[in-house]
Design an enzyme around this catalytic site. Structure first.
Site, mmCIF file in Angstrom:
data_model
loop_
_atom_site.group_PDB
_atom_site.id
_atom_site.type_symbol
_atom_site.label_atom_id
_atom_site.label_comp_id
_atom_site.label_asym_id
_atom_site.label_seq_id
_atom_site.Cartn_x
_atom_site.Cartn_y
_atom_site.Cartn_z
ATOM 1 N N ASP A 12 -125.377 20.678 -13.082
ATOM 2 C CA ASP A 12 -126.642 20.745 -13.837
ATOM 3 C C ASP A 12 -126.436 20.596 -15.338
ATOM 4 O OD1 ASP A 12 -128.006 21.460 -11.365
ATOM 5 O OD2 ASP A 12 -127.166 23.463 -11.646
ATOM 6 N N LYS A 15 -125.929 15.295 -16.515
ATOM 7 C CA LYS A 15 -125.132 14.072 -16.361
ATOM 8 C C LYS A 15 -125.997 12.838 -16.182
ATOM 9 C CE LYS A 15 -122.947 15.952 -12.920
ATOM 10 N NZ LYS A 15 -123.415 17.346 -13.061
ATOM 11 N N GLY A 39 -128.543 16.486 -8.102
ATOM 12 C CA GLY A 39 -129.838 16.037 -8.600
ATOM 13 C C GLY A 39 -129.706 15.598 -10.043
ATOM 14 N N HIS A 40 -129.672 14.282 -10.278
ATOM 15 C CA HIS A 40 -129.511 13.761 -11.638
ATOM 16 C C HIS A 40 -130.877 13.327 -12.161
ATOM 17 C CE1 HIS A 40 -124.935 12.876 -11.041
ATOM 18 N NE2 HIS A 40 -125.264 14.152 -10.919
ATOM 19 N N GLN A 234 -122.206 17.373 -9.241
ATOM 20 C CA GLN A 234 -121.857 18.786 -9.401
ATOM 21 C C GLN A 234 -121.038 18.990 -10.689
ATOM 22 O OE1 GLN A 234 -121.041 17.540 -5.895
ATOM 23 N NE2 GLN A 234 -123.183 17.904 -5.554
#
Length: 433
Positions: A12, A15, A39-40, A234
């Site tokens: 988180d 990225k 989740g980007h 991650q």
């Protein structure tokens, strides 16, 4: 050459935006590990888009994007994501490629993930229940199905064989050693059938995409002089080997994972760009030495919008941990750092940085073997906050001196330069230092 962007904390770190920012300078953007638990978050034409499996360079025209063999792929999630991306006018037939050695997440992997987490009771590790762990277990156990298997005429037989194995494992999870039944919301037959229907529809869609021999594909790009940006998911402290085990993910999230996750040689890697927030967050269970259980922690959460992009869960918040960050830089060979969400700290009059731990009455700057078996207390240095609206600043020179001092201390501690500061969610809200 290959440059790598990866997280240095517990994920988180922002990225997605950073990959999106740098993508213009590369020809190929490649995901090398992880699955739909990532989740980007990007903002495209002012609209929020969360990518779980597709590389974050997909919105750049003329760039190639590849999902590497180190990823575990959920066809259902991928189809939904592709539908979302194509709605922006992106032609995925031109710019998205999937390595045939990429392992597939089956509906029964999701069921196993859920059952395993329920069976842990109070010792849950905080799984996202996406089937990631069981899929990697089948990979290392040499049982898994891969994207290339979808093109095999015997795929249905292969699927049925693995499903039967999974159903037996599910039965084992239901029964305790004393013969009693484990209480919990286990997956039922109707739910599994619904998952399967959606799965096989998504498999047909996946077969229509560009399935390639990933290692040859990417090495041909390199041989042609193309520049590759490898995108991690991650964060380094969730690495299966070097993270806060057992509260970790199932893959190698560090730079070493680039080679095995894409099929490239180590000497092809040039820069390793590490991403860290200006503070720290973590989702789910596990050690977090600098976590704040007070109003300051809640203030960080609310201002930073610290809720999981994939799960929606509130993130645990705390001050930046330089001991952990130094460890992440060490094992990754980080050459430059991007510090994100600096603007979240705008309203804090004082900021703390963890510079050491106290463990068993002794001060150390090293990560312990098992955080969860030690009483770890952070040692802080306190800095003045900058108390200005930094999100409006567009140049290094205009940054407040207190922010420059904060960054300079981090530079000196880590021996790696913070080369960029991100001061807002927008694509243009990033400052080169």
């Amino acid at each position: 050459m290959v440059d790598v962007i990866l997280g240095l904390q517990w994920g988180d770190e922002g990225k997605g935006k950073i990959v999106d920012y740098f993508a213009k300078d590369y020809d190929v953007i490649a995901r090398f590990q992880g699955g739909p638990n990532a989740g980007h978050t990007l903002y495209v034409n002012g609209e929020k888009v969360v990518l779980h499996q597709i590389p974050s360079g997909v919105f750049h025209k003329g760039k190639l994007n590849i999902i590497g063999n180190g990823v575990v792929l959920d066809p259902v999630t991928l189809k939904k994501e592709c539908d979302r991306v194509t709605a922006f006018g992106v032609n995925l037939q031109e710019n998205l490629f999937i390595a045939e050695r990429t392992h597939i997440i089956l509906p029964t992997h999701r069921a196993l993930d859920k059952a395993a987490e329920i069976s842990k009771g109070n010792e849950k590790i905080g799984s996202t229940l996406k089937g990631i762990g069981p899929t990697y277990m089948d990979k290392t156990g040499r049982n898994g199905l891969r994207v290339g298997d979808l093109l095999d005429e015997n795929f249905s037989t292969l699927y049925g064989k693995l499903k039967a194995k999974h159903l037996q494992l599910l039965n084992n999870y239901r029964t305790k050693e004393d013969g009693s039944i484990v209480e919990g919301d286990f997956v039922n037959e109707a739910e599994l059938e619904a998952w399967e229907k959606e799965f096989f529809a998504a498999v047909e869609f996946l077969k229509s995409l560009n399935i390639v021999n990933g290692e040859y594909f990417i090495n041909k790009q390199l041989a042609a002089g193309k520049q590759v940006l490898a995108e991690g998911a991650q964060g380094s402290m969730l690495d299966i080997d070097f993270g806060t085990f057992p509260f970790v993910t199932s893959s190698n999230t560090i730079s070493a994972g680039v080679c095995s996750g894409l099929g490239i040689a180590p000497q092809k890697i040039r820069d390793v760009i590490g991403i860290t927030k200006a503070y720290c967050t973590r989702v789910g269970s596990g050690p977090f030495p600098t976590e704040l259980h007070d109003e300051t922690g809640e203030k960080l959460r609310q201002i930073g919008g610290e809720f999981g992009a994939t799960t929606g869960r509130p993130r645990r918040c705390g001050w930046m941990d330089l001991v952990a960050l130094n460890f992440a830089c060490l094992i990754n060979g980080v050459t430059k750092i991007v510090m994100t969400k600096a603007d979240v700290l705008d309203d804090f009059s004082e900021l703390d940085l963890c510079v050491a731990y106290t463990i068993g009455g002794k001060e150390t700057k090293e990560i312990p073997f098992r955080f969860d078996r030690e009483e770890v207390a952070p040692v802080y240095n306190t800095f003045k906050g900058w108390n200005v609206t930094s999100s409006a600043i567009t140049s290094h020179e205009a940054l407040p001196q207190t922010m420059k001092d904060y960054v300079a201390f981090i530079d000196n501690y880590l021996g790696v330069k913070v080369a960029y500061v991100s001061n807002g969610p927008g694509r243009d809200q990033i400052i080169a230092l």
